[in-house]
Scaffold this motif. Sequence first.
Motif, PDB file in Angstrom:
ATOM      1  N   HIS A   1       0.870  -1.166   0.000  1.00 27.62           N
ATOM      2  CA  HIS A   1       0.000   0.000   0.000  1.00 27.62           C
ATOM      3  C   HIS A   1       0.909   1.218   0.000  1.00 27.62           C
ATOM      4  O   HIS A   1       2.116   1.110   0.230  1.00 27.62           O
ATOM      5  N   PHE A   2       0.338   2.386  -0.219  1.00 30.68           N
ATOM      6  CA  PHE A   2       1.180   3.584  -0.201  1.00 30.68           C
ATOM      7  C   PHE A   2       1.823   3.768   1.176  1.00 30.68           C
ATOM      8  O   PHE A   2       2.989   4.120   1.273  1.00 30.68           O
ATOM      9  N   TYR A   3       1.064   3.517   2.216  1.00 34.31           N
ATOM     10  CA  TYR A   3       1.607   3.623   3.574  1.00 34.31           C
ATOM     11  C   TYR A   3       1.416   2.282   4.264  1.00 34.31           C
ATOM     12  O   TYR A   3       0.291   1.892   4.593  1.00 34.31           O
ATOM     13  N   ASP A   4       2.520   1.582   4.482  1.00 35.45           N
ATOM     14  CA  ASP A   4       2.469   0.235   5.056  1.00 35.45           C
ATOM     15  C   ASP A   4       2.976   0.159   6.495  1.00 35.45           C
ATOM     16  O   ASP A   4       3.242  -0.920   6.983  1.00 35.45           O
ATOM     17  N   ARG A   5       3.105   1.263   7.164  1.00 32.36           N
ATOM     18  CA  ARG A   5       3.674   1.242   8.511  1.00 32.36           C
ATOM     19  C   ARG A   5       2.593   1.253   9.585  1.00 32.36           C
ATOM     20  O   ARG A   5       2.855   1.589  10.727  1.00 32.36           O
ATOM     21  N   SER A   6       1.376   0.875   9.223  1.00 29.34           N
ATOM     22  CA  SER A   6       0.273   0.872  10.176  1.00 29.34           C
ATOM     23  C   SER A   6      -0.657  -0.296   9.842  1.00 29.34           C
ATOM     24  O   SER A   6      -0.210  -1.311   9.350  1.00 29.34           O
ATOM     25  N   THR A   7      -1.927  -0.097  10.047  1.00 23.45           N
ATOM     26  CA  THR A   7      -2.907  -1.158   9.808  1.00 23.45           C
ATOM     27  C   THR A   7      -3.250  -1.264   8.320  1.00 23.45           C
ATOM     28  O   THR A   7      -2.947  -0.359   7.537  1.00 23.45           O
ATOM     29  N   THR A   8      -3.913  -2.346   7.959  1.00 22.00           N
ATOM     30  CA  THR A   8      -4.385  -2.512   6.586  1.00 22.00           C
ATOM     31  C   THR A   8      -5.361  -1.399   6.218  1.00 22.00           C
ATOM     32  O   THR A   8      -5.347  -0.885   5.100  1.00 22.00           O
ATOM     33  N   GLY A   9      -6.188  -1.008   7.177  1.00 22.20           N
ATOM     34  CA  GLY A   9      -7.137   0.091   6.949  1.00 22.20           C
ATOM     35  C   GLY A   9      -6.425   1.384   6.602  1.00 22.20           C
ATOM     36  O   GLY A   9      -6.842   2.114   5.698  1.00 22.20           O
ATOM     37  N   ALA A  10      -5.342   1.680   7.328  1.00 25.05           N
ATOM     38  CA  ALA A  10      -4.568   2.886   7.035  1.00 25.05           C
ATOM     39  C   ALA A  10      -3.917   2.771   5.651  1.00 25.05           C
ATOM     40  O   ALA A  10      -3.842   3.752   4.906  1.00 25.05           O
ATOM     41  N   GLY A  11      -3.466   1.569   5.305  1.00 25.37           N
ATOM     42  CA  GLY A  11      -2.884   1.349   3.981  1.00 25.37           C
ATOM     43  C   GLY A  11      -3.893   1.577   2.881  1.00 25.37           C
ATOM     44  O   GLY A  11      -3.597   2.206   1.857  1.00 25.37           O
ATOM     45  N   LEU A  12      -5.108   1.068   3.068  1.00 23.83           N
ATOM     46  CA  LEU A  12      -6.154   1.264   2.063  1.00 23.83           C
ATOM     47  C   LEU A  12      -6.551   2.728   1.955  1.00 23.83           C
ATOM     48  O   LEU A  12      -6.794   3.233   0.861  1.00 23.83           O
ATOM     49  N   LEU A  13      -6.625   3.418   3.095  1.00 22.02           N
ATOM     50  CA  LEU A  13      -6.922   4.851   3.082  1.00 22.02           C
ATOM     51  C   LEU A  13      -5.836   5.598   2.306  1.00 22.02           C
ATOM     52  O   LEU A  13      -6.137   6.455   1.466  1.00 22.02           O
ATOM     53  N   SER A  14      -4.576   5.267   2.564  1.00 15.68           N
ATOM     54  CA  SER A  14      -3.483   5.945   1.859  1.00 15.68           C
ATOM     55  C   SER A  14      -3.543   5.658   0.362  1.00 15.68           C
ATOM     56  O   SER A  14      -3.265   6.545  -0.452  1.00 15.68           O
ATOM     57  N   ASP A  15      -3.934   4.441  -0.030  1.00 10.70           N
ATOM     58  CA  ASP A  15      -4.106   4.127  -1.450  1.00 10.70           C
ATOM     59  C   ASP A  15      -5.221   4.969  -2.065  1.00 10.70           C
ATOM     60  O   ASP A  15      -5.096   5.459  -3.192  1.00 10.70           O
ATOM     61  N   GLY A  16      -6.295   5.130  -1.332  1.00 11.80           N
ATOM     62  CA  GLY A  16      -7.411   5.950  -1.821  1.00 11.80           C
ATOM     63  C   GLY A  16      -7.013   7.398  -2.001  1.00 11.80           C
ATOM     64  O   GLY A  16      -7.404   8.042  -2.975  1.00 11.80           O
ATOM     65  N   LEU A  17      -6.224   7.922  -1.065  1.00 14.18           N
ATOM     66  CA  LEU A  17      -5.756   9.306  -1.180  1.00 14.18           C
ATOM     67  C   LEU A  17      -4.806   9.457  -2.374  1.00 14.18           C
ATOM     68  O   LEU A  17      -4.882  10.448  -3.113  1.00 14.18           O
ATOM     69  N   LEU A  18      -3.907   8.470  -2.558  1.00 21.72           N
ATOM     70  CA  LEU A  18      -3.012   8.495  -3.724  1.00 21.72           C
ATOM     71  C   LEU A  18      -3.834   8.447  -5.007  1.00 21.72           C
ATOM     72  O   LEU A  18      -3.577   9.200  -5.950  1.00 21.72           O
ATOM     73  N   HIS A  19      -4.821   7.575  -5.050  1.00 23.68           N
ATOM     74  CA  HIS A  19      -5.666   7.443  -6.234  1.00 23.68           C
ATOM     75  C   HIS A  19      -6.405   8.753  -6.513  1.00 23.68           C
ATOM     76  O   HIS A  19      -6.497   9.192  -7.670  1.00 23.68           O
ATOM     77  N   SER A  20      -6.913   9.406  -5.484  1.00 27.31           N
ATOM     78  CA  SER A  20      -7.605  10.688  -5.646  1.00 27.31           C
ATOM     79  C   SER A  20      -6.662  11.751  -6.194  1.00 27.31           C
ATOM     80  O   SER A  20      -7.024  12.500  -7.115  1.00 27.31           O
ATOM     81  N   ALA A  21      -5.455  11.819  -5.642  1.00 23.13           N
ATOM     82  CA  ALA A  21      -4.478  12.810  -6.107  1.00 23.13           C
ATOM     83  C   ALA A  21      -4.079  12.549  -7.560  1.00 23.13           C
ATOM     84  O   ALA A  21      -3.979  13.488  -8.368  1.00 23.13           O
ATOM     85  N   GLU A  22      -3.893  11.280  -7.906  1.00 26.97           N
ATOM     86  CA  GLU A  22      -3.508  10.934  -9.282  1.00 26.97           C
ATOM     87  C   GLU A  22      -4.625  11.289 -10.259  1.00 26.97           C
ATOM     88  O   GLU A  22      -4.361  11.815 -11.348  1.00 26.97           O
TER      89      GLU A  22
END
Length: 163
Positions: free
Chosen positions: A48-69
């Motif tokens: 995930h974009f941010y893998d230093r926390s929970t899977t939920g945080a990783g999915l949230l970070s992926d969603g934010l990356l996807h939104s920015a892209e």
Amino acid sequence: MSESVRPDTAPGTRGEPRRSMAVCALIGAAVMAAVDEIVFHQILNWHHFYDRSTTGAGLLSDGLLHSAELLALVAGFFFYADLRRREALAPVHAWSGFFLGLGIFQLFDGIVDHKLLRLHQVRYGVDVTPYDWAWNIAGLILLLTGVALAVHAARRDRAGSAS
């Protein structure tokens, strides 16, 4: 009634090389972010974009990356359409910017996100060395392609203005 034509947008002129390069660099970076997010985050599920926390945080970070892209893609294509509408697109400069954007995103992700900030690795559970090399060499090749096209475009501009 005669239509006035601005000198910088008249057909047959060079267009706007710097803007063409910048707009397409934005598009290139957004495209590479999309490829990374779709292929490595979603299809392969390597990180995930941010893998230093929970899977939920990783999915949230992926969603934010996807939104920015997506925002970058939409903005880039609006700017691109404006260049085309005004007949100010400098195609060789645009292609150089596109490859520069691809390469800059890839190298930034590989060096800053993966190694300096350690937000995530390319892959987990394996020796990451070959993945890191492949990731960064691919980015370097894209970046150097952009540089070569930019040099070619600058030479073409100089040759065109000398005649």
